[in-house]
Design a protein around this motif. Structure first.
Motif, short mmCIF file in Angstrom:
data_model
loop_
_atom_site.label_atom_id
_atom_site.label_comp_id
_atom_site.label_asym_id
_atom_site.label_seq_id
_atom_site.Cartn_x
_atom_site.Cartn_y
_atom_site.Cartn_z
N GLY A 143 4.54 1.52 10.85
CA GLY A 143 3.55 2.60 10.83
C GLY A 143 2.63 2.59 9.64
O GLY A 143 2.20 3.65 9.19
N GLY A 144 2.35 1.43 9.10
CA GLY A 144 1.45 1.33 7.96
C GLY A 144 2.12 1.35 6.62
O GLY A 144 1.47 1.12 5.60
N GLY A 145 3.42 1.64 6.59
CA GLY A 145 4.17 1.59 5.34
C GLY A 145 4.26 2.94 4.67
O GLY A 145 3.27 3.66 4.54
N SER A 146 5.48 3.31 4.24
CA SER A 146 5.66 4.59 3.55
C SER A 146 6.84 4.51 2.60
O SER A 146 7.82 3.80 2.85
CB SER A 146 5.91 5.71 4.57
N PRO A 187 0.82 -1.22 0.00
CA PRO A 187 0.00 0.00 0.00
C PRO A 187 0.85 1.27 0.00
O PRO A 187 2.06 1.24 0.23
CB PRO A 187 -0.78 -0.12 1.31
N ASN A 188 0.20 2.37 -0.29
CA ASN A 188 0.76 3.72 -0.13
C ASN A 188 1.86 4.06 -1.14
O ASN A 188 2.69 4.92 -0.87
CB ASN A 188 1.28 3.94 1.29
#
Length: 320
Positions: A68-71, A12-13
Motif C-alpha cells: 500500500g505504498g509503505g508505512s 518513503p514515508n
C-alpha cells in the motif's frame, strides 16, 4: 531499499515529527536528544521489516509494511532503562529482542536484568496488541555488560553475545523448547573467550560442514596489534575453539563485522572492520591494508573436526 540489489532508493514515508522513526531535531547535536539517534537492528518477520533504535528516552521498535505504498508504525517502547534495542532475531516462531543500557541485577534500579525479550504475536495481525515480555529465568550477566549486540540461531538454539569493555563479552545460548540456558563465557575470568580484549561478539555464521562460527571485535590497545578473532564449535555451540585467521589479515583489522556462508555452503566469507588512521598521523606511507577487507575461507579448510583445546562452557541450566 533495493528490488534488484543494484539500484537503491530512500524508503518513503518515514515520518519526521515527534515520536516517529525519522524524527528531526532542530539542533544537532541536541543537548538532550529525544529522537532516535541510530537504527541498531533490522529483522524481517511476519511479512514486515522490524526496526530497533537507540534512543535516550528508551529504545523503540518500529515496523515497516511495504504494501500500500509503505508505512511505518511504532509497536514498542523499551523504556528509559533500556536505551538500546541492540538486536532483533526471529526464533521458534517468535521475535526475540536484545536490549541494552543497564542490563544486570547489580546495575539496574529495581533489580531488573531483563536483557532478552520476545514478542508472541508480532506476526499475527488479528491480535489487537503485540505481546512483548522478557524471557523467563535469564541468567545474570557480568555487571560491566552494556547491551546485547548479537543474536543468532543455530541447531535450534538462540545464541546471544554482549558488549563488555571491562571483562570481555558474555556469550550464552537459550533453548526455547526446554527453557534452559548455557552460559558459555561471562565475567572477569572467562569473558571474551578468556580474553578481555574481545569486547564484542560481533558476528556469526553457519553451520558449514557442521561448524558454527563467531567473530569478535578486539581493538588496538596502546601500540600492540590486537586482531579480531574467529571461534568455532563442532558440537552445536557447547564447546568452542579458536580458528586461525587468514595469514594476510590486516594487522589493523580489529573486528569481524559480518560473516556469511556462501557459494552454496562451500565458503565462509568474512567482512572486516579495519582501523583507518587519520590523515597525516603517520610520518611514512602506511604499508598495511587499512581499508575494509573481505576474505573467503573455503569449506576444505573447515571440513573436519579439530583436536585443538576447546573453550569450555562456564555452566548450564536455568538461573535459579
Amino acid at each position: 531499499r533495493s528490488y534488484d540489489g543494484i539500484n537503491f532508493e530512500v524508503v518513503p514515508n518515514c515520518g519526521t515529527t515527534a515520536g516517529e522513526l525519522c524524527e528531526a531535531q532542530t539542533k544537532f547535536p541536541p543537548t538532550t536528544p529525544t529522537n532516535n539517534l541510530s537504527i541498531r537492528a533490522l529483522a524481517a518477520y511476519g511479512g514486515k521489516l522490524y526496526i530497533g533504535t537507540l534512543n535516550n528516552n528508551g529504545g523503540k521498535i518500529y515496523t515497516y509494511d511495504d504494501s500500500g505504498g509503505g508505512s511505518f508504525e511504532q509497536v514498542w517502547d523499551a523504556g528509559p532503562q533500556y536505551p538500546i534495542v541492540g538486536e532483533l532475531q526471529p526464533y521458534d516462531g517468535d521475535l526475540y529482542i536484545g536490549l541494552g543500557g543497564l542490563l544486570t541485577v547489580n546495575d539496574n534500579a529495581g533489580g531488573n536484568n531483563d536483557y532478552l525479550w520476545f514478542c508472541h504475536f508480532c506476526d499475527d495481525d488479528t491480535v489487537p496488541t503485540d505481546d512483548f515480555e522478557p524471557v523467563a529465568d535469564l541468567p545474570d550477566l557480568d555487571p560491566a555488560s552494556l547491551f546485547i549486540i548479537k543474536l543468532f540461531v543455530a541447531y535450534d538454539k538462540l545464541f546471544a553475545g554482549s558488549v563488555n569493555f571491562e571483562h570481555g563479552f558474555s556469550f550464552l545460548s537459550y533453548d526455547a523448547n526446554t527453557g534452559d540456558f548455557d552460559v558459555i563465557v561471562d565475567g572477569p575470568v572467562s569473558g571474551g573467550m578468556f580474553d578481555r580484549g574481545n569486547i564484542y561478539q560481533w558476528s556469526a555464521a553457519g553451520p558449514i560442514n557442521g561448524r558454527i562460527f563467531i567473530g569478535t571485535f578486539k581493538p588496538l590497545p596502546d601500540d600492540i596489534p590486537r586482531l579480531a578473532e574467529l571461534y568455532y564449535s563442532d558440537d552445536g555451540g557447547v564447546n568452542w575453539a579458536q580458528f586461525p585467521m587468514p595469514i594476510n589479515w590486516s594487522p589493523l583489522g580489529y573486528g569481524i563485522r559480518d560473516m556469511v556462508v556462501g557459494d552454496k555452503g562451500k565458503s565462509l566469507f568474512l567482512g572486516s572492520a579495519t582501523l583507518m588512521p587519520a590523515p597525516d598521523i603517520l610520518d611514512i606511507e602506511n604499508p598495511l591494508s587499512a581499508g575494509t577487507e573481505v576474505w573467503e575461507i573455503r569449506d576444505t579448510k573447515v571440513a573436519s573436526p579439530s583436536t585443538d583445546t576447546v573453550t569450555k562452557g562456564k555452566g548450564k541450566g536455568k538461573n535459579k
